[in-house]
Design an enzyme around this catalytic site. Structure first.
Site, mmCIF file in Angstrom:
data_model
loop_
_atom_site.group_PDB
_atom_site.id
_atom_site.type_symbol
_atom_site.label_atom_id
_atom_site.label_comp_id
_atom_site.label_asym_id
_atom_site.label_seq_id
_atom_site.Cartn_x
_atom_site.Cartn_y
_atom_site.Cartn_z
ATOM 1 N N ILE A 149 0.913 -1.600 0.115
ATOM 2 C CA ILE A 149 -0.122 0.068 0.064
ATOM 3 C C ILE A 149 1.284 1.174 0.132
ATOM 4 O O ILE A 149 0.285 2.102 -0.884
ATOM 5 C CB ILE A 149 -0.969 0.346 1.516
ATOM 6 C CG1 ILE A 149 -1.958 -1.154 1.334
ATOM 7 C CG2 ILE A 149 -1.775 1.521 1.050
ATOM 8 C CD1 ILE A 149 -2.728 -0.852 2.416
ATOM 9 N N SER A 153 9.439 6.181 5.992
ATOM 10 C CA SER A 153 10.488 5.875 6.385
ATOM 11 C C SER A 153 10.370 5.448 8.268
ATOM 12 O O SER A 153 11.376 4.442 7.769
ATOM 13 C CB SER A 153 10.912 7.307 7.180
ATOM 14 O OG SER A 153 10.015 7.405 7.920
ATOM 15 N N TYR A 154 8.903 4.569 7.921
ATOM 16 C CA TYR A 154 8.590 4.392 9.146
ATOM 17 C C TYR A 154 8.872 2.426 8.934
ATOM 18 O O TYR A 154 8.807 2.102 9.690
ATOM 19 C CB TYR A 154 7.420 4.618 9.158
ATOM 20 C CG TYR A 154 6.963 4.421 9.023
ATOM 21 C CD1 TYR A 154 6.022 3.605 8.279
ATOM 22 C CD2 TYR A 154 6.191 5.918 8.424
ATOM 23 C CE1 TYR A 154 4.967 3.978 7.467
ATOM 24 C CE2 TYR A 154 5.246 5.618 7.113
ATOM 25 C CZ TYR A 154 4.306 5.030 6.723
ATOM 26 O OH TYR A 154 3.897 5.248 5.820
ATOM 27 N N LYS A 172 2.032 -3.539 8.771
ATOM 28 C CA LYS A 172 3.163 -2.582 8.318
ATOM 29 C C LYS A 172 4.086 -3.567 9.383
ATOM 30 O O LYS A 172 4.403 -3.751 10.501
ATOM 31 C CB LYS A 172 2.225 -1.565 9.994
ATOM 32 C CG LYS A 172 3.594 -0.275 9.536
ATOM 33 C CD LYS A 172 2.830 0.730 10.730
ATOM 34 C CE LYS A 172 3.495 1.907 10.595
ATOM 35 N NZ LYS A 172 2.887 3.069 11.675
ATOM 36 N N ASP A 267 0.647 13.503 15.225
ATOM 37 C CA ASP A 267 0.986 13.688 13.155
ATOM 38 C C ASP A 267 -0.474 14.070 13.396
ATOM 39 O O ASP A 267 -0.481 12.678 12.112
ATOM 40 C CB ASP A 267 1.981 12.934 13.468
ATOM 41 C CG ASP A 267 2.476 12.978 11.861
ATOM 42 O OD1 ASP A 267 2.175 14.170 11.854
ATOM 43 O OD2 ASP A 267 2.468 12.051 10.697
#
Lengths: 501, 337
Positions: A149, A153-154, A172, A267
Site C-alpha cells: 500500500i 521512513s517508518y 505494517k 501527527d
C-alpha cells in the site's frame, strides 16, 4: 454453581480467548461439582450480604465500566455474620455457621493455590476486570501477502490476508534494520499507545506478529479502504457541511479519548486519517504518539508534519500538551472545507508567516509570554493594527458563524486558550442545521489502496529524529501588506502569495 | 480500552507448568533464581536513580517472560538486564546498555554489597547487613580500598553482553506478544488512601489519636503511604508472583490493609468492597504479604559464578550464583542427589 455463570476471566472482547475460556470453565465445573451441595448454602448467604451492600457500592461505580454479571437471586435474609470485619481475614472465622466456615476455608484454600483465579464471579456484585493473557506473538506466516500500500521512513504497509479467517488486514512492517539500541522507543510507544487507544475511530490494532528473524516485527491492523487525503484530492466536490460535521465529531471524539488516556498523537493530518466505506474515519499512524504527563516534561519539538504544526511548536516551545493535536484538528477542519491544506508552508518560517497571515500576529494580550519562546526572540514580526486579528471570516465566506467560531477556537494561537477536543464536541456548530449526516448515508468511493499502490502524497511527511531547527529572520506577511513580501523572499528563499477570498 | 485496572495475567495452566521446571530446574531453585533477579534489578535501579515504577515494571516483565521461557534458555543476567532496559524505555526513562551493564557487573563483583562477606578478601571490612537490606547499602559508594579491577568490564565482555541484552529484549517482546502494559498499584493505592480520608491534612489534629485511631499529623500520613508502598514493592519479589495473578486494585487494597493495621489506622467497615475486592482475595494477599521479606532479605548473597552454599557463616544466609554455568552445575548436583 451452574454453567451459566460467567468466569471472571472471560474476556468478552477477545474471540481467541473463547476456546481457552471454555476449557477453563470445564475445569472449574469439574472442581465445583463435588462441592456443589455445600457451596450452595454459602452462596445464599453471600447473596444476602450482596443485596445489603449493593446500594453502598453502586455509588462508587458509576463510570468504572461494566458490572459483573449477577446471576444471583437475592434473598431477604439479613447479611451473614461472616461479613464482619472485626477479625483479620486470615485468622480463622468468626461465625458459628459451620457450612459457611467450611466454604470460606475451601475458597481461601483454592485461592492460595497457584490457581487463585479459580473463583466464582456469581458470588457478589463486585466488579470484575477482564485480563488479557500473556501469550507470545503469532507468526507472520499466518498471513498471505497481497499488495503493497505505502512505503515510508517508518516501514512498509501492505495488504495481507489472514489465512485462518480469510480477513484482509493491513500489515505494517517496522524498520528495525538500522537500530543499534534494540527495539526503538518510538515503535514501543506506537504499539503501546495503539493498544491503549481503543476507539471506534482509531484504527484497530489486531496483533503484533513476527518473522523468523528477531528484527522482523509487523503490526497487524484492520484494513481500511481510503485515506482522507487521497479522497479529498480525488473528489470533484468537497464534503457537504453535514458530512464535515460527522467527520469532525468522529475525529474529535477519537482525540478526546486519546487525550483522556494520556496519549498525544502528535501527527494528526488528513493522510493519517483513514476512511472506510461506511462513513467512518479511523485515526492511524501512531508513530509519533506518546504518553504525556501533567505537569508536562520537555519533549522534542520535532513532531507533527509541518503543515499541521502548531505555532508554539514552530516557535520552539519545549513544553507542550494536547493543544498541538487540537491545532492539527483545526487545520484538518479547514482542509475538509477547502479541499486543500490550510497552511502549506515551505519551511518553518514560511509556515509561521502563513499562520500569522491568516490568524494575525499574536499580541501580548492574546498570547501572554509568546515572546519568551525560544524562536520568537530571533524572529522579527511586523506588528500593526493591520496584522493582528484573524481573517477566517473572509477566508471561509460560506461557513456559518458557529463554524468560524469553532475554527478560530481550534486555531487559537495561544495553546492555553485553544479549545480542548472534549469541549469542541459540545460546540454549538454541531447542533446547527444542517445536522451531522448519519454514517450510513455517506457515499462510497472506489478504493485506491485496495488494488493499487496508494499514490505518493504531495505533502510533507512527519519530521524525523534530529535537532530542532533554530529559526531566525523576519516573518513576512505578504497577504496583509505588500511591504513585507520582499523580506520574506530574502530570508526564506521561497516566495509565496496568499489568496484573500 | 486498556484500563488502569487491568493487566495481562497468567493463566492457571501457565502457572502450573513452569517452563523452567519442565527444563529440569527444581521449583526451589527456580524461585531462588527469580528472587535473585528481582533483587539485582531493584539494586541496579536504585543505583541508577530510576523511579520505582520503572524498577517494578522491569520485575513484572521478567516474571511474565519466565512464564514462557525457561531459565536455561534465557539466563538470569541478560534477562534481568534486558527487562530493566526495556522498562526504562517503556516508562520514558531510557538508559544506555553501557550503564546497565556496568552497574550489573558491579553488583555481581566482590565490591558489591550484595556479595557474600565471607567470600571477600579478608583485607576488606564486611558491611553490616542492616534491617533495610542490601539495596540501601548499595547506594553508598564504597571506600577507597575497593579495587576497581573487581568490576571492570572489558570491551569484549561488554560487546558480548550488550548483544545478548538486545537479543533478549527482542525475545521478551515476542514472548509477551508486545503487550507490555504494566499497571502498577501505587497510584491506585494513593488514590484509595485519599478517598478513605486518612490522608486529609486539613483536618484539625485529633485530641487523642489513640482513641480515634486515625492519623493526626502529616508525618503519620507520610508513614501510611510509604508503608503501603513498601508492602507493594516487597511483594514484587514474592515467590507467589501475585503480580501475575492479581489485578493492581487488589494488590493496592491489600497493601493499604496491612499498612493501616501497622499504624493503627481505623478504616470503615468492608471498605475493600468499595474497590471490588473480595474478602477472600484480600485475605490471600495479606497472607502472601506477611509471608516474609523478599526484596529486602539481607540473608541472601549474590555472586556471578560459583557454588550454591546454604547456611554459610553460621546461618547468616545463602549464596546464589546467577551465572548460567553455575546454574547448570547446581542442576547436575541436585539431579545426582
Amino acid at each position: 454453581m451452574s454453567s451459566k455463570h460467567k468466569s471472571r476471566w472471560d474476556n468478552e472482547d477477545a474471540a481467541e480467548d473463547a476456546a481457552e475460556a471454555a476449557r477453563r470453565k470445564a475445569e472449574k465445573e469439574a472442581k465445583k461439582a463435588a462441592k456443589l451441595e455445600k457451596a450452595r448454602k454459602a452462596e445464599e448467604q453471600a447473596a444476602a450480604a450482596a443485596a445489603a451492600r449493593r446500594r453502598h457500592e453502586e455509588e462508587h461505580h458509576e463510570d468504572e465500566g461494566r458490572h459483573a454479571q449477577n446471576s444471583l437471586t437475592i434473598s431477604d435474609e439479613p447479611p451473614s455474620k461472616r461479613r464482619k470485619v472485626s477479625a483479620e481475614p486470615d485468622d480463622g472465622d468468626n461465625t458459628n455457621n459451620d457450612d459457611v466456615a467450611a466454604a470460606k476455608k475451601r475458597r481461601q484454600h483454592a485461592s492460595s493455590a497457584t490457581t487463585a483465579q479459580e473463583k466464582d464471579a456469581g458470588e457478589s456484585r463486585l466488579l470484575r476486570f477482564p485480563a488479557p493473557e500473556i501469550k507470545p506473538c503469532n507468526s507472520v506466516d499466518d498471513y498471505e501477502p497481497l499488495n503493497r500500500i505505502e512505503e515510508g521512513s517508518y516501514g512498509i504497509v501492505s495488504r495481507a490476508r489472514h489465512l485462518a479467517s480469510g480477513e484482509v488486514v493491513a500489515l505494517k512492517k517496522l524498520k528495525l534494520e538500522g537500530e543499534t539500541d534494540g527495539f526503538p522507543i518510538t515503535s514501543l510507544r506506537e504499539i503501546q499507545t495503539l493498544m491503549a487507544a481503543r476507539h471506534a475511530n482509531v484504527v484497530n490494532l489486531r496483533e503484533v506478529v513476527v518473522g523468523e528473524q528477531l528484527n522482523q516485527v509487523y503490526i497487524v491492523m484492520d484494513f481500511i479502504e481510503h485515506d482522507l487525503k487521497t479522497l479529498l484530492d480525488d473528489m470533484p466536490e468537497p464534503f457537504l457541511q453535514s458530512e464535515v460535521k460527522t467527520l469532525m465529531i468522529q475525529l474529535l471524539s477519537a482525540t478526546a479519548t486519546m487525550h483522556t488516556n494520556w496519549i498525544m498523537h502528535r501527527d494528526l493530518k488528513t493522510s493519517n486519517l483513514l476512511m472506510n466505506n461506511r462513513g467512518q474515519i479511523k485515526v492511524a499512524d501512531f508513530g509519533l504518539a506518546r504518553y504525556f504527563g501533567d505537569p508536562c516534561l520537555p519533549l522534542t519539538q520535532l513532531v507533527v508534519t509541518l503543515w499541521y504544526r502548531s505555532p508554539e511548536l514552530l516557535l520552539g516551545a519545549q513544553k507542550y500538551g494536547t493543544a498541538i493535536d487540537v491545532w492539527s484538528i483545526g487545520c484538518i477542519f479547514a482542509e475538509l472545507i477547502l479541499k486543500e491544506p490550510l497552511f502549506q508552508g515551505k519551511s518553518e518560517i514560511d509556515q509561521l508567516s502563513k499562520i500569522f497571515e491568516l490568524m494575525g500576529v499574536p499580541t501580548d494580550e492574546e498570547w501572554p509570554g509568546w515572546r519568551r519562546l525560544p524562536n520568537s526572540k530571533s524572529l522579527r514580526f511586523p506588528r500593526t493594527k493591520q496584522t493582528t486579528g484573524h481573517l477566517l471570516r473572509s477566508k471561509f465566506p460560506l461557513l456559518t458563524t458557529n463554524g468560524v467560531s469553532l475554527l478560530s477556537s481550534l486555531l487559537s494561537l495561544d495553546p492555553s486558550k485553544r479549545i480542548t477536543a472534549e469541549e469542541a464536541l459540545k460546540h454549538p456548530y454541531f447542533r446547527d442545521d444542517p445536522k451531522p449526516k448519519s454514517e450510513a448515508m455517506f457515499p462510497t468511493f472506489p478504493s485506491k489502496a485496495g488494488q493499487e499502490k496508494r499514490r505518493r502524497l504531495n505533502s510533507p511527511s512527519a519530521p524525523m529524529r534530529g535537532d530542532a531547527p533554530q529559526l531566525f529572520g523576519e516573518v513576512g506577511l505578504a497577504g496583509r501588506s505588500g511591504l513585507f513580501a520582499g523580506l520574506d523572499e530574502e530570508e526564506v528563499g521561497g516566495g509565496f502569495s496568499l489568496k484573500v477570498h | 480500552m486498556v484500563s488502569i485496572f487491568t493487566a495481562p495475567l497468567a493463566t492457571p495452566a501457565q502457572l502450573s507448568t513452569s517452563p523452567s521446571q519442565l527444563a529440569g530446574i527444581p521449583e526451589a531453585l527456580e524461585q531462588k533464581l527469580r528472587l535473585v533477579a528481582c533483587r539485582l534489578i531493584q539494586a541496579a535501579g536504585i543505583l541508577m536513580e530510576l523511579p520505582q515504577p520503572t524498577i517494578s515494571t522491569a520485575i513484572i516483565l521478567l516474571q511474565r517472560y519466565y512464564l514462557t521461557t525457561p531459565l536455561t534458555t534465557s539466563p538470569l543476567l541478560p534477562t534481568s538486564l534486558a527487562s530493566l532496559y526495556l522498562s526504562s524505555k517503556l516508562t520514558e526513562h531510557p538508559q544506555k546498555p553501557r550503564d546497565l551493564i556496568n552497574i550489573f557487573k558491579y553488583l555481581l563483583s566482590p565490591a558489591s554489597p550484595l556479595h557474600p562477606p565471607h567470600l571477600r578478601k579478608p583485607t576488606r571490612e564486611p558491611p553490616e547487613p542492616s534491617e533495610e537490606g542490601g539495596e540501601k547499602e548499595a547506594g553508598k559508594v564504597k571506600k577507597k580500598e575497593t579495587n576497581r579491577n573487581e568490576y571492570y568490564v572489558s570491551e569484549g565482555d561488554y560487546t558480548a553482553l550488550r548483544s545478548l541484552l538486545l537479543s533478549t529484549e527482542a525475545r521478551i517482546l515476542r514472548a509477551l506478544g508486545f503487550n507490555t502494559t504494566v499497571n502498577l498499584p501505587y497510584t491506585l493505592a494513593f488514590n484509595y488512601l485519599q478517598s478513605l480520608g486518612v490522608l486529609t491534612h486539613n483536618s484539625p489534629p485529633q485530641p487523642d489519636p489513640a482513641a480515634t485511631g486515625s492519623p493526626s499529623n502529616p508525618r503519620q500520613h507520610q508513614k501510611l503511604v510509604s508503608t503501603t508502598f513498601a508492602y507493594l514493592t516487597d511483594l514484587l519479589a514474592s515467590p507467589s508472583q501475585v503480580y501475575l495473578t492479581h489485578h493492581p486494585h487488589e494488590l493496592a487494597v491489600a497493601g493499604i490493609y496491612l499498612a493501616a493495621r501497622d499504624h493503627g489506622v481505623k478504616l470503615p467497615e468492608r471498605w475493600w468492597e468499595v474497590w471490588d475486592v473480595e474478602r477472600e482475595t484480600l485475605g490471600f494477599l495479606v497472607v502472601v504479604m506477611r509471608g516474609g521479606t523478599y526484596l529486602g532479605n539481607s540473608k541472601l548473597w549474590i555472586i556471578e559464578e560459583g557454588g550454591f552454599e546454604e547456611g554459610i557463616d553460621g546461618g547468616t544466609g545463602e549464596v546464589v550464583p546467577v551465572g548460567a554455568e553455575s546454574v547448570l552445575r547446581e542442576m547436575e548436583r541436585l539431579r545426582a542427589l
